[in-house]
Design a protein around this motif. Structure first.
Motif, PDB file in Angstrom:
ATOM      1  N   LYS A  56       0.829  -1.205   0.000  1.00 20.26           N
ATOM      2  CA  LYS A  56       0.000   0.000   0.000  1.00 20.26           C
ATOM      3  C   LYS A  56       0.867   1.262   0.000  1.00 20.26           C
ATOM      4  O   LYS A  56       0.567   2.238  -0.686  1.00 20.26           O
ATOM      5  N   LYS A  57       1.948   1.237   0.758  1.00 22.97           N
ATOM      6  CA  LYS A  57       2.847   2.389   0.769  1.00 22.97           C
ATOM      7  C   LYS A  57       3.475   2.596  -0.608  1.00 22.97           C
ATOM      8  O   LYS A  57       3.616   3.742  -1.073  1.00 22.97           O
ATOM      9  N   GLN A  58       3.821   1.512  -1.268  1.00 26.47           N
ATOM     10  CA  GLN A  58       4.403   1.614  -2.603  1.00 26.47           C
ATOM     11  C   GLN A  58       3.398   2.177  -3.587  1.00 26.47           C
ATOM     12  O   GLN A  58       3.735   3.011  -4.441  1.00 26.47           O
ATOM     13  N   GLU A  62       3.586   5.660  -5.778  1.00 25.49           N
ATOM     14  CA  GLU A  62       3.341   5.771  -7.219  1.00 25.49           C
ATOM     15  C   GLU A  62       2.320   6.857  -7.515  1.00 25.49           C
ATOM     16  O   GLU A  62       2.486   7.639  -8.462  1.00 25.49           O
ATOM     17  N   ILE A  63       1.250   6.917  -6.714  1.00 22.90           N
ATOM     18  CA  ILE A  63       0.238   7.962  -6.891  1.00 22.90           C
ATOM     19  C   ILE A  63       0.855   9.335  -6.692  1.00 22.90           C
ATOM     20  O   ILE A  63       0.515  10.295  -7.386  1.00 22.90           O
ATOM     21  N   GLY A  74       9.573   5.455   8.508  1.00 21.78           N
ATOM     22  CA  GLY A  74       9.282   4.706   9.724  1.00 21.78           C
ATOM     23  C   GLY A  74       7.805   4.430   9.911  1.00 21.78           C
ATOM     24  O   GLY A  74       7.417   3.420  10.512  1.00 21.78           O
ATOM     25  N   HIS A  75       6.966   5.323   9.406  1.00 25.35           N
ATOM     26  CA  HIS A  75       5.516   5.167   9.492  1.00 25.35           C
ATOM     27  C   HIS A  75       4.886   6.198   8.563  1.00 25.35           C
ATOM     28  O   HIS A  75       5.392   7.315   8.436  1.00 25.35           O
ATOM     29  N   PHE A  76       3.775   5.814   7.932  1.00 28.57           N
ATOM     30  CA  PHE A  76       3.106   6.745   7.032  1.00 28.57           C
ATOM     31  C   PHE A  76       1.681   6.973   7.520  1.00 28.57           C
ATOM     32  O   PHE A  76       0.907   6.029   7.675  1.00 28.57           O
ATOM     33  N   PHE A  77       1.364   8.246   7.776  1.00 23.38           N
ATOM     34  CA  PHE A  77       0.039   8.629   8.239  1.00 23.38           C
ATOM     35  C   PHE A  77      -0.719   9.324   7.105  1.00 23.38           C
ATOM     36  O   PHE A  77      -0.130  10.117   6.358  1.00 23.38           O
ATOM     37  N   VAL A  78      -1.997   9.053   7.000  1.00 21.20           N
ATOM     38  CA  VAL A  78      -2.866   9.780   6.072  1.00 21.20           C
ATOM     39  C   VAL A  78      -3.932  10.492   6.895  1.00 21.20           C
ATOM     40  O   VAL A  78      -4.668   9.849   7.666  1.00 21.20           O
ATOM     41  N   LEU A 148      -7.827   2.193  -2.104  1.00 25.64           N
ATOM     42  CA  LEU A 148      -6.716   1.565  -1.396  1.00 25.64           C
ATOM     43  C   LEU A 148      -6.940   1.555   0.114  1.00 25.64           C
ATOM     44  O   LEU A 148      -6.664   0.566   0.790  1.00 25.64           O
ATOM     45  N   LEU A 149      -7.474   2.669   0.629  1.00 21.52           N
ATOM     46  CA  LEU A 149      -7.653   2.817   2.075  1.00 21.52           C
ATOM     47  C   LEU A 149      -9.079   2.493   2.520  1.00 21.52           C
ATOM     48  O   LEU A 149      -9.376   2.535   3.721  1.00 21.52           O
ATOM     49  N   LYS A 150      -9.938   2.206   1.560  1.00 17.16           N
ATOM     50  CA  LYS A 150     -11.326   1.805   1.826  1.00 17.16           C
ATOM     51  C   LYS A 150     -12.059   2.840   2.685  1.00 17.16           C
ATOM     52  O   LYS A 150     -12.724   2.511   3.676  1.00 17.16           O
TER      53      LYS A 150
END
Length: 249
Positions: A56-58, A62-63, A74-78, A148-150
């Motif tokens: 999902k991070k990849q 790309e997006i 280290g961590h990805f927040f949306v 992707l994140l539903k």
């Protein structure tokens, strides 16, 4: 100068992170600090999605047009504007909340709430010795991000935040001068003064890029921003927001 002010004044975007994940305690602390931010009328109209799955991070990278640090951190927040839970509240309490939820005012409240929460999260992370980078590039294709994140209707992913241990720390970009940002009692409308301030700032930014790139770049700020704004970008946003049942009235 206290530590909080020092942390704020030393902010810079970090785009190279060590291959070291944040601990569960760090993530919880950052989110708790985000939740401590001010919120309009206690509405708390935002949600935070932590993305840890590599695939999902990849895809998000790309997006965001190949921004590697979206995938490698280290961590990805949306951070999302979220009025979905408020629709559920209407059902729980048997109240007609939809006209309010679908208003521009409540959409703005959700945007502001999310931004305030995110900045609290950023400051918390930096105070822990971590680096951060805001990622607006996820808005290049929000239809794909939502899949992707539903995320349900009335939830808009606004931006990401890559957090991690800095591998490389860049120089701090110079900001606009105080006198150009701060207006007292009324908006300063002396155009000649404004233009002079911008020309002075252009010299500062040009020198910054010249030094940082060894002469490869000498961008003036107004040149950079003018070129960016001339290119139409993400012009689908109004339709996307309204399709997701927000900002309708």
């Amino acid at each position: 100068m206290n530590e909080v002010i020092s942390t704020l004044l030393n902010h810079r975007s970090i785009r190279h992170f060590q291959d070291k994940p944040l601990t569960e305690e760090q993530v919880k602390t950052i989110v708790a600090c985000a939740q401590s931010a001010s919120t309009s009328s206690f509405i708390q109209a935002y949600s935070i999605i932590g993305v840890t799955e590599k695939e999902k991070k990849q895809k998000l990278a790309e997006i965001a047009r190949g921004q590697a640090y979206v995938a490698n951190n280290g961590h990805f927040f949306v951070f999302c504007a979220d009025l979905h839970r408020h629709e559920l509240i209407g059902r729980m309490e048997n109240k007609d909340v939809l006209p309010s939820i679908e208003s521009t005012e409540k959409f703005m409240a959700a945007l502001i709430d999310a931004a305030l929460a995110a900045q609290n999260a950023a400051i918390a992370a930096e105070s822990m010795g971590l680096g951060i980078c805001y990622i607006g590039g996820i808005r290049n294709n929000l239809d794909e991000v939502k899949k992707l994140l539903k995320t349900p209707d009335r939830v808009i992913p606004l931006f990401g935040m890559a957090v991690g241990y800095p591998e490389k720390i860049t120089d701090q970009k110079p900001r606009l001068p105080f006198a150009h940002i701060y207006h007292e009692n009324e908006y300063e409308q002396d155009e000649a003064r404004f233009l002079n301030q911008l020309e002075e700032y252009n010299q500062i930014t040009s020198s910054y890029y010249d030094k940082r790139t060894g002469g490869a770049r000498k961008d003036r700020w107004t040149e950079q921003i003018g070129e960016m704004l001339e290119k139409k970008s993400r012009m689908y946003m109004k339709d996307f927001v309204q399709k997701n049942k927000l900002d309708l009235h």
